[in-house]
Motif scaffolding. Structure first.
Motif, PDB file in Angstrom:
ATOM      1  N   SER A   1     -31.531   9.774 -15.086  1.00  0.00           N
ATOM      2  CA  SER A   1     -32.228  10.772 -15.902  1.00  0.00           C
ATOM      3  C   SER A   1     -31.398  12.040 -16.063  1.00  0.00           C
ATOM      4  CB  SER A   1     -33.555  11.114 -15.231  1.00  0.00           C
ATOM      5  OG  SER A   1     -34.233  12.086 -15.980  1.00  0.00           O
TER       6      SER A   1
ATOM      7  N   THR B   1     -44.879  10.808 -12.933  1.00  0.00           N
ATOM      8  CA  THR B   1     -45.345  12.086 -13.515  1.00  0.00           C
ATOM      9  C   THR B   1     -46.481  11.833 -14.517  1.00  0.00           C
ATOM     10  OG1 THR B   1     -43.730  12.046 -15.344  1.00  0.00           O
ATOM     11  CG2 THR B   1     -43.063  13.171 -13.327  1.00  0.00           C
ATOM     12  N   THR B   2     -46.433  10.660 -15.161  1.00  0.00           N
ATOM     13  CA  THR B   2     -47.489  10.302 -16.123  1.00  0.00           C
ATOM     14  C   THR B   2     -48.814  10.170 -15.386  1.00  0.00           C
ATOM     15  OG1 THR B   2     -45.753   8.952 -17.144  1.00  0.00           O
ATOM     16  CG2 THR B   2     -47.970   8.734 -18.027  1.00  0.00           C
TER      17      THR B   2
ATOM     18  N   THR C   1     -45.423   1.746 -21.588  1.00  0.00           N
ATOM     19  CA  THR C   1     -44.169   2.353 -21.151  1.00  0.00           C
ATOM     20  C   THR C   1     -43.029   1.371 -21.401  1.00  0.00           C
ATOM     21  OG1 THR C   1     -45.360   3.602 -19.482  1.00  0.00           O
ATOM     22  CG2 THR C   1     -42.996   3.430 -19.187  1.00  0.00           C
TER      23      THR C   1
ATOM     24  N   PHE D   1     -45.583   5.707 -15.140  1.00  0.00           N
ATOM     25  CA  PHE D   1     -44.545   6.440 -14.400  1.00  0.00           C
ATOM     26  C   PHE D   1     -45.218   7.505 -13.523  1.00  0.00           C
ATOM     27  CE2 PHE D   1     -41.288   9.865 -14.277  1.00  0.00           C
ATOM     28  CZ  PHE D   1     -40.299   9.154 -13.615  1.00  0.00           C
TER      29      PHE D   1
ATOM     30  N   ASN E   1     -40.408   1.273 -16.109  1.00  0.00           N
ATOM     31  CA  ASN E   1     -39.558   1.795 -15.041  1.00  0.00           C
ATOM     32  C   ASN E   1     -40.056   1.332 -13.679  1.00  0.00           C
ATOM     33  OD1 ASN E   1     -37.924   3.345 -13.395  1.00  0.00           O
ATOM     34  ND2 ASN E   1     -38.697   5.304 -14.079  1.00  0.00           N
TER      35      ASN E   1
ATOM     36  N   ALA F   1     -39.353   6.602 -22.934  1.00  0.00           N
ATOM     37  CA  ALA F   1     -38.121   7.043 -22.264  1.00  0.00           C
ATOM     38  C   ALA F   1     -36.934   6.087 -22.463  1.00  0.00           C
ATOM     39  CB  ALA F   1     -38.384   7.264 -20.778  1.00  0.00           C
ATOM     40  N   ARG F   2     -37.177   4.761 -22.331  1.00  0.00           N
ATOM     41  CA  ARG F   2     -36.075   3.794 -22.449  1.00  0.00           C
ATOM     42  C   ARG F   2     -36.342   2.813 -23.589  1.00  0.00           C
ATOM     43  NH1 ARG F   2     -37.081   4.950 -17.249  1.00  0.00           N
ATOM     44  NH2 ARG F   2     -35.423   6.044 -16.119  1.00  0.00           N
TER      45      ARG F   2
ATOM     46  N   SER G   1     -38.922  11.209 -22.816  1.00  0.00           N
ATOM     47  CA  SER G   1     -37.985  11.935 -21.969  1.00  0.00           C
ATOM     48  C   SER G   1     -36.604  11.697 -22.553  1.00  0.00           C
ATOM     49  CB  SER G   1     -38.050  11.421 -20.529  1.00  0.00           C
ATOM     50  OG  SER G   1     -36.945  11.929 -19.809  1.00  0.00           O
TER      51      SER G   1
ATOM     52  N   ASP H   1     -44.882   5.561 -23.946  1.00  0.00           N
ATOM     53  CA  ASP H   1     -43.986   6.403 -23.157  1.00  0.00           C
ATOM     54  C   ASP H   1     -42.619   5.803 -23.464  1.00  0.00           C
ATOM     55  OD1 ASP H   1     -42.257   7.398 -21.272  1.00  0.00           O
ATOM     56  OD2 ASP H   1     -43.682   7.290 -19.620  1.00  0.00           O
TER      57      ASP H   1
ATOM     58  N   GLU I   1     -45.831  14.957 -21.802  1.00  0.00           N
ATOM     59  CA  GLU I   1     -47.085  14.409 -21.259  1.00  0.00           C
ATOM     60  C   GLU I   1     -48.132  15.515 -21.164  1.00  0.00           C
ATOM     61  OE1 GLU I   1     -45.599  12.856 -17.561  1.00  0.00           O
ATOM     62  OE2 GLU I   1     -44.816  11.043 -18.503  1.00  0.00           O
TER      63      GLU I   1
ATOM     64  N   LYS J   1     -33.905  12.627 -21.608  1.00  0.00           N
ATOM     65  CA  LYS J   1     -32.889  12.518 -20.562  1.00  0.00           C
ATOM     66  C   LYS J   1     -32.492  11.067 -20.302  1.00  0.00           C
ATOM     67  CE  LYS J   1     -33.594  15.385 -17.104  1.00  0.00           C
ATOM     68  NZ  LYS J   1     -34.262  16.129 -16.002  1.00  0.00           N
ATOM     69  N   LYS J   2     -33.247  10.126 -20.851  1.00  0.00           N
ATOM     70  CA  LYS J   2     -32.893   8.707 -20.725  1.00  0.00           C
ATOM     71  C   LYS J   2     -32.228   8.274 -22.035  1.00  0.00           C
ATOM     72  CE  LYS J   2     -35.813   9.279 -17.190  1.00  0.00           C
ATOM     73  NZ  LYS J   2     -37.189   9.755 -17.248  1.00  0.00           N
TER      74      LYS J   2
ATOM     75  N   GLN K   1     -38.837  18.677 -21.330  1.00  0.00           N
ATOM     76  CA  GLN K   1     -38.493  17.329 -20.856  1.00  0.00           C
ATOM     77  C   GLN K   1     -39.689  16.404 -20.992  1.00  0.00           C
ATOM     78  OE1 GLN K   1     -37.131  18.811 -16.796  1.00  0.00           O
ATOM     79  NE2 GLN K   1     -38.238  17.005 -16.142  1.00  0.00           N
ATOM     80  N   GLY K   2     -39.600  15.179 -20.453  1.00  0.00           N
ATOM     81  CA  GLY K   2     -40.646  14.188 -20.690  1.00  0.00           C
ATOM     82  C   GLY K   2     -42.013  14.577 -20.154  1.00  0.00           C
ATOM     83  N   ARG K   3     -42.045  15.112 -18.942  1.00  0.00           N
ATOM     84  CA  ARG K   3     -43.343  15.446 -18.342  1.00  0.00           C
ATOM     85  C   ARG K   3     -44.032  16.575 -19.101  1.00  0.00           C
ATOM     86  NH1 ARG K   3     -40.713  16.255 -12.679  1.00  0.00           N
ATOM     87  NH2 ARG K   3     -39.361  14.755 -13.708  1.00  0.00           N
TER      88      ARG K   3
HETATM   89  C1  LIG Z   1     -38.327  10.201 -16.612  1.00  0.00           C
HETATM   90  C2  LIG Z   1     -39.579   9.640 -17.117  1.00  0.00           C
HETATM   91  C3  LIG Z   1     -40.668  10.456 -17.455  1.00  0.00           C
HETATM   92  C4  LIG Z   1     -40.657  11.953 -17.220  1.00  0.00           C
HETATM   93  O1  LIG Z   1     -39.658  12.579 -17.929  1.00  0.00           O
HETATM   94  P1  LIG Z   1     -38.842  13.861 -17.377  1.00  0.00           P
HETATM   95  O2  LIG Z   1     -37.883  14.115 -18.475  1.00  0.00           O
HETATM   96  O3  LIG Z   1     -38.198  13.479 -16.083  1.00  0.00           O
HETATM   97  O4  LIG Z   1     -39.829  14.959 -17.211  1.00  0.00           O
HETATM   98  C5  LIG Z   1     -41.795   9.850 -17.970  1.00  0.00           C
HETATM   99  N1  LIG Z   1     -41.863   8.518 -18.128  1.00  0.00           N
HETATM  100  C6  LIG Z   1     -40.850   7.692 -17.811  1.00  0.00           C
HETATM  101  C7  LIG Z   1     -40.971   6.218 -18.008  1.00  0.00           C
HETATM  102  C8  LIG Z   1     -39.678   8.219 -17.289  1.00  0.00           C
HETATM  103  O5  LIG Z   1     -38.681   7.391 -16.928  1.00  0.00           O
END
Ligand SMILES: *Cc1c(COP(=O)(O)O)cnc(C)c1O
Length: 460
Positions: free
Chosen positions: A52, A126-127, A182, A124, A186, A217-218, A255, A215, A104, A257-258, A99-101
């Protein structure tokens, strides 16, 4: 002979990393209270703590950084990002977040209320946190195959439609704000969700009048698995698959960052105008004005470019092949890992790796520490420390699996690094029978203890 895959890039700038001695590492990890989060990055040779925000940007992304428009409102970089997101997802309303959270937080403030139920595939952490802090409940409807690490099923991120329908039948529609998919999943090991499953979730949810959110992210890694593994998808481009996938949803959190291929950032995207309107107010309070929402113009410019790159076949072939390369090496060495190999990480099964370490002494954490001591590699425990105590009884909650996750940052390490990692794991594996002692907790926080826990070597 068939040509092997090769990285579809060459390296223009390098960052030095330093090897250390075993003696240095033993001292550093002791001073870090045997918690890998407490290590300084300079004490780590290969850092696999997370994928991330740890990837490398391309020359085109760095060039985009220089074109960033830092206007408070109506920035050209926002327009670029909006276009890029709409092209890939089909969603026309965009709210950037830091960022991702944060995405959310923005979306769930609008949609999730006290007492609500949010079904999905292994939310996830934080979700789940954002759902539970609103006194709502996350219900895990992942297929059972996901929990058997030897099961070769190709889409272990899938939602079990019977479990989902059970949720829909047993609660009134008003209590279920949406179903959350998601991609990739993850928590179950970077495992993909099939297009067929996504479509079926949409159809089932339509029958009950419930929206579907992603969600994401990936999402690009998920699209690649669909292209490679699912019947009839080989001829489609990744971008076509992404459009179809997101077409079954009402919107998404991201997110960046992924699969955004940037170091920080996130967003909410949707086609629901009313959700967008309400979420705009939340964005302004928590993040910033709706055309930047917690991101600098230059970061939005880099993200617009990153989304385009992460949905290129050549990039994804490299990305997924590198994880497979590492996973297959470990399988060759007889190391127990989760199968099929996931999209962003290799997961080692610590219970069969270290049979002599008691469950109460944290076998996965013990293995992560051994790997650090052996070679300066930092992975992360996905086991009892992470699962934490039951909030009411304060008893330890032992999860089904004790895993060590080795997450691979994007475009950061070469396959020689993968060789090094696999050899280090093998060295620890070869002396697994001598490892009989784990760790005890000296101090822990009430919540999310794994980040700050202090440990010492067990006496037994
Ligand atoms: C990393 C991630 C998040 C949260 O995102 P951040 O950018 O770390 O706040 C939410 N869902 C999934 C599947 C993630 O991998």
């Amino acid at each position: 002979m068939k040509l092997p895959y090769a990285e579809p890039f060459r390296i223009k700038m390098v960052e030095e990393i330093r090897r250390s001695t075993r003696q240095e590492r033993e001292e550093w990890i002791r001073n870090a209270d045997y918690n890998l989060f407490n290590l300084k990055s300079s004490q780590v040779f290969i850092d696999l703590l997370t994928d991330s925000g740890t990837g490398a940007m391309s020359d085109k992304q760095w060039a985009a950084v220089m074109t960033g428009d830092e206007s408070y409102a109506g920035s050209a970089s926002f327009e670029k990002l909006k276009q890029s997101v709409e092209q890939i997802t089909g969603y026309k309303y965009l709210l950037p977040t830091h960022q991702g959270r944060a995405a959310e937080n923005v979306l769930f403030t609008v949609l999730v209320k006290d007492g609500d139920i949010v079904p999905g595939n292994s939310h996830f952490d934080t979700t789940k946190g954002h759902i539970e802090m609103r006194k709502a409940h996350a219900v895990d409807c992942t297929v059972d195959e996901a929990f058997d690490i030897e099961d070769p099923f190709q889409f272990k991120g899938n939602i079990d439609l019977d479990k989902l329908e059970e949720v829909y039948k047993s609660h009134p529609k008003e209590k279920i704000p949406f179903c959350l998919i998601t991609v990739t999943c993850n928590t179950s090991g970077g495992q993909p969700v099939s297009l067929e499953n996504i479509k079926a979730v949409r159809e089932l949810s339509d029958r009950y009048g419930i929206p579907v959110y992603f969600d994401g992210a990936r999402f690009a890694e998920n699209a690649y698995f669909i292209q490679q593994r699912e019947n009839g998808q080989r001829e489609k481009s990744i971008k076509e698959i992404c459009r179809e996938m997101f077409g079954y949803g009402n919107g998404m959190t991201m997110s960046s960052k992924k699969d955004g291929l940037v170091n920080i950032g996130g967003f909410v995207a949707t086609n629901d105008e009313e959700v967008f309107r309400k979420a705009s107010n939340v964005t302004i309070i928590f993040e910033g004005f709706i055309t930047y929402g917690g991101m600098a113009g230059r970061d939005m410019a880099a993200l617009a470019q990153g989304l385009d790159e992460s949905t290129e076949e050549s990039y994804l072939e490299y990305r997924i092949s590198q994880i497979e390369y590492l996973g297959n090496k470990m399988i060759e060495y007889g190391i127990p890992i989760q199968k099929p190999i996931g999209g962003h990480a290799v997961f080692i099964d610590a219970l069969s790796f270290l049979p002599n370490v008691k469950r109460e002494e944290f076998p996965a954490q013990t293995l992560a520490i051994e790997l650090y001591k052996e070679a300066g590699i930092r992975g992360v425990e996905i086991g009892t420390l992470l699962a934490d105590r039951d909030p009411e009884t304060r008893e330890e909650r032992y999860p089904k699996l004790e895993l060590v996750r080795l997450a691979i940052p994007r475009r950061t390490y070469t396959n020689n690094h993968m060789e090094y990692i696999a050899a280090a794991v093998k060295n620890v594996f070869d002396r697994r029978n001598e490892i009989t002692k784990g760790y005890e907790i000296v101090w822990e926080a009430d919540l999310m203890r794994h980040f700050t826990v202090k440990l010492k070597e067990a006496r037994s």
